[in-house]
Scaffold this active site. Structure first.
Site, PDB file in Angstrom:
ATOM      1  N   LYS A   1      -0.889  -8.380  -4.104  1.00 20.81           N
ATOM      2  CA  LYS A   1      -0.652  -7.963  -2.726  1.00 20.81           C
ATOM      3  C   LYS A   1       0.038  -9.035  -1.901  1.00 20.81           C
ATOM      4  O   LYS A   1       0.792  -8.730  -0.977  1.00 20.81           O
ATOM      5  CB  LYS A   1      -1.974  -7.529  -2.087  1.00 20.81           C
TER       6      LYS A   1
ATOM      7  N   LYS B   1      -9.210  -8.191   1.726  1.00 24.07           N
ATOM      8  CA  LYS B   1      -8.801  -7.223   0.701  1.00 24.07           C
ATOM      9  C   LYS B   1      -8.511  -7.952  -0.604  1.00 24.07           C
ATOM     10  O   LYS B   1      -7.859  -8.995  -0.616  1.00 24.07           O
ATOM     11  CB  LYS B   1      -7.549  -6.480   1.168  1.00 24.07           C
TER      12      LYS B   1
ATOM     13  N   GLY C   1      -8.464   1.356  -4.480  1.00 25.90           N
ATOM     14  CA  GLY C   1      -9.600   2.269  -4.423  1.00 25.90           C
ATOM     15  C   GLY C   1     -10.696   1.811  -3.486  1.00 25.90           C
ATOM     16  O   GLY C   1     -11.836   2.258  -3.601  1.00 25.90           O
TER      17      GLY C   1
ATOM     18  N   HIS D   1      -3.851   6.345   7.543  1.00 22.32           N
ATOM     19  CA  HIS D   1      -3.400   5.940   6.207  1.00 22.32           C
ATOM     20  C   HIS D   1      -2.391   6.996   5.757  1.00 22.32           C
ATOM     21  O   HIS D   1      -2.754   8.120   5.425  1.00 22.32           O
ATOM     22  CB  HIS D   1      -4.605   5.898   5.266  1.00 22.32           C
TER      23      HIS D   1
ATOM     24  N   HIS E   1     -13.887   3.101   2.366  1.00 26.07           N
ATOM     25  CA  HIS E   1     -12.473   2.772   2.134  1.00 26.07           C
ATOM     26  C   HIS E   1     -11.871   3.598   1.005  1.00 26.07           C
ATOM     27  O   HIS E   1     -10.846   3.228   0.446  1.00 26.07           O
ATOM     28  CB  HIS E   1     -12.291   1.278   1.834  1.00 26.07           C
TER      29      HIS E   1
ATOM     30  N   GLU F   1       2.038   2.852   0.227  1.00 28.11           N
ATOM     31  CA  GLU F   1       1.020   3.148   1.236  1.00 28.11           C
ATOM     32  C   GLU F   1       1.295   2.353   2.511  1.00 28.11           C
ATOM     33  O   GLU F   1       1.588   1.154   2.470  1.00 28.11           O
ATOM     34  CB  GLU F   1      -0.367   2.830   0.688  1.00 28.11           C
TER      35      GLU F   1
ATOM     36  N   ARG G   1       1.352   3.787 -10.129  1.00 27.76           N
ATOM     37  CA  ARG G   1       0.791   4.778 -11.051  1.00 27.76           C
ATOM     38  C   ARG G   1       0.793   6.135 -10.369  1.00 27.76           C
ATOM     39  O   ARG G   1       1.190   6.266  -9.207  1.00 27.76           O
ATOM     40  CB  ARG G   1      -0.645   4.398 -11.408  1.00 27.76           C
TER      41      ARG G   1
END
Length: 718
Positions: free
Chosen positions: A146, A188, A194, A238, A265, A305, A323
């Site tokens: 990330k 995070k 997930g 989101h 989350h 996202e 994915r």
């Protein structure tokens, strides 16, 4: 009768016809390598989903399962299926690759989760000459880190949330960066997704504990405990964009999905198109998502996202999932495309078959779609996961506009070893209002008995006015807590239905009745039955899901039933008396009761392995348990532990924060447990208690309802 060999031969014949037709209409392309056999390295509904598309296109599949999944549906979905062994073996790269090579599989489809975003596994597939149905390892590396992905996105002109993404992971450095960003912040995990390894921190005082918890969960889920710290947007949505790219540099955005309705989350409701979104912003999101994919030379299916700030109308890149997503059926509904087929097509070296304009034209004509995830979990107890045998499953009727993707059928067991998702319910309507109505109706006919599920909670979401109007945000559930978690007390009619069902079931237990009367149904019992002493009986129920605190007693409900004739009864519920007619259809477990002014029809399931009674009524579903008389508890040698705190689910104890003699306050952390790779904090249910005994220690594995901590009350000072 079809045998496995004949199934394989049939698939080979279909494949030969398909390939022959293709070769007769176009010259062979050396860049295209048709796939004839795929190993599906996953489980549950996604394994079944991939298998369906492969079979439809004449591709032979091989499925895998572990010991806990030996009786699962996906293990039987293919003519070739192999046992990996222990619970964690879905992550055993060497074993999976060896099976693929030994059985001649040309490609591996990783589904989602497990090895789907593992760049090392993708490389090993290439080294073994096996096609990995997913993006190149370099793209997985770039987007899986990330911190690195934020650098790439900034360079590509994709806006990112302000935050710290550095390599210095010292707790002091992270705490200092959080202070500089300004609370609230979001911790995070650098790897994975997930919702695992993610914590919202409201103040500096809570940062250290939240950091430790996020790191433990990240290490447990992804084998890496590095984190980043970002500004937490207080009223976010989101929104994610489904992208596809081929090996020739072509990329497409297949629309966006709003996934704002979340708990822990993790998403539970997803929809497309995103509601209440300006069309210029929508197109900008699509363009930025394509730019993100192109920046890492992406191939195949991916999801970019974004966090959308409701207050400012701005959006920021959050991460890219390299994915297929759990919620991909939403996009399939609004595009009419098979995304698994597209994955296979790209993996074979084929070009994307549509242009961006053609995709947008499809989306404009296909209305609105919503997906609801059906989980074995208890919303009233913090959405803790549940497990157990599915005693009864009744699905909505599937149509062109209603789809159910599931890996379970009635009689299967939801394992505590894996994710507790039972199924996905996807609906499509002409517009959003139509889709919400269809979802609500489909949920009304969805019944699951056994583990606790979130079905009734999803119904309440559909009924919520702000959701119906499209006013959504990621904090929707806590913001609407009172509405979504309103306490429901069983009505007298529901309690009478439970008592009548129990009464009739007891009268149908006729072990000494001659054989010729065994066929009698509970609604036509002979008065000479040996159970005729059951003509009148008292029943006492309490909610099986009612959460209690030490020293308190759950509310009980008493019902008296008297039988006047095979179908005529009187019922006493509190101060109310009823004379009614009731019949039970034992083939469908449907009880129909005619009250003085109304008719109630319920499906009632008596759990054979517990005392729980499951009722599915027009007012919602209920789980009731008969209470034992005091004399029976004594006869069985059982005693109540009023001051004991019990485990809410099968779990492993990760940490114990108290010891005997400690004085604890309400909501103070007592233990931290882990189940299905999710951490749950067990807090003190009240103030003024002294820990008398901690029954189990760190590292121990316990089942549901096992005593964890015993309290003793502090004597009041005079």
């Amino acid at each position: 009768m079809l045998t496995r060999q004949s199934v394989r031969q049939s698939r080979s014949a279909v494949l030969a016809i398909i390939r022959a037709r293709q070769s007769s209409t176009q010259p062979p392309d050396p860049n295209i390598k048709p796939l004839e056999s795929i190993l599906i390295a996953n489980r549950g509904e996604i394994a079944i989903r991939v298998n369906k598309t492969a079979a439809r296109h004449g591709i032979t599949t091989t499925t895998l399962y572990t010991d806990p999944d030996a009786a699962s549906q996906h293990a039987y979905s293919s003519s070739r299926s192999y046992n990996l062994g222990q619970t964690s073996e879905y992550l055993n790269q060497a074993k999976i690759l060896a099976l693929a090579k030994d059985h001649g599989c040309q490609a591996i489809h990783p589904g989602y989760g497990f090895l789907s975003e593992n760049a090392d596994f993708a490389r090993k597939c290439a080294e073994a000459g096996i096609t990995f149905i997913g993006p190149p390892p370099s793209a997985i590396d770039d987007m899986g880190d990330k911190a690195r992905s934020k650098e790439i996105m900034n360079a590509a002109g994709v806006p990112c949330v302000p935050g710290y993404h550095g390599s210095d992971q010292a707790p002091q450095r992270l705490a200092k960066e959080a202070e500089a960003i300004g609370f609230p912040v979001l911790i995070k995990a650098v790897r994975g997704g997930g919702g695992k390894g993610m914590r919202i921190v409201q103040s500096a005082d809570a940062f250290s504990d939240m950091l430790d918890s996020a790191r433990r969960e990240a290490m447990n889920s992804f084998g890496n405990d590095e984190v980043l710290v970002e500004k937490y947007i207080t009223t976010p949505r989101h929104i994610e964009v489904q992208v596809f790219a081929d090996k020739y540099g072509n990329s497409l955005a297949l629309g966006e999905r709003d996934c704002s309705i979340q708990r822990r989350h993790q998403k539970i409701l997803e929809e497309s198109p995103a509601p209440e979104l300006d069309d210029n912003i929508r197109k900008d999101l699509w363009q930025k998502a394509r730019a993100a994919a192109e920046a890492v030379k992406y191939e195949g299916a991916g999801t970019v996202e974004f966090i959308f700030d409701n207050d400012t109308g701005k959006f920021y890149f959050m991460e890219m999932n390299t994915r297929l997503q759990v919620e991909h059926p939403v996009t399939e509904m609004v595009t009419g495309l098979d995304l698994v087929q597209w994955q296979i097509m790209v993996a074979e070296g084929r070009r994307l078959p549509l242009t961006q304009d053609e995709v947008e034209e499809r989306i404009s004509k296909r209305g609105h779609a919503i997906e609801a995830r059906i989980y074995a979990e208890n919303p009233d107890r913090g959405f803790i996961p549940d497990s157990g045998k599915l005693l009864h499953v009744r699905l909505p009727v599937a149509t062109d506009d209603i789809r159910i993707d599931t890996g379970f059928v009635q009689g299967d067991t939801v394992s505590s070893h894996y994710d507790p998702m039972i199924a996905k319910l996807i609906v499509r309507g002409e517009d959003r209002r139509d889709a919400v109505r269809k979802l609500a109706v489909a949920l009304e006919s969805y019944e699951v008995a056994g583990p606790v599920t979130n079905i009734d909670f999803l119904k309440r979401c559909c009924e919520s006015n702000d959701f119906a109007e499209g006013r959504v945000e990621t904090g929707y559930i806590p913001k609407h807590h009172d509405e979504l978690f309103a306490k429901r007390t069983p009505t007298p009619e529901v309690l009478i239905q439970a008592a009548l069902s129990s009464f009739l079931q007891a009268k149908s237990q006729k072990p000494t009745v001659p054989q010729q009367t065994q066929a009698n149904t509970p609604t036509s019992l002979s008065w000479s039955s040996p159970q005729s002493n059951l003509q009148s009986r008292n029943f006492t129920f309490q909610s099986a899901d009612e959460e209690t605190t030490p020293g308190t007693t759950p509310q009980t409900h008493s019902i008296q039933i008297s039988q006047l004739s095979p179908t005529q009864f009187t019922a006493q519920a509190g101060n109310n008396s009823y004379t009614l007619t009731s019949t039970l259809d034992p083939t469908t477990n449907t009880l129909t009761t005619y009250f003085p002014h109304t008719r109630h029809t319920s499906r009632i399931i008596h759990a054979s392995d517990s005392s729980i009674i499951h009722l599915f009524t027009p007012q919602g579903s209920y789980r009731l348990t008969p209470t034992q008389p005091g004399w029976l508890a004594k006869a069985l040698g059982t005693t109540e532990k009023a001051n004991s705190l019990l485990s809410p689910m099968p779990c492993k104890i990760l940490r114990v924060d108290v010891k005997p003699g400690d004085v604890v306050k309400k909501d103070q952390t007592l233990l931290v447990i882990e189940s299905m790779k999710m951490e749950t904090v067990i807090r003190s249910p009240g103030e003024g208690l002294v820990v008398k005994r901690v029954v189990h220690g760190q590292g121990e594995v316990v089942g549901t309802g096992v005593e964890l901590v015993e309290f003793e009350e502090i004597e009041a000072k005079e």
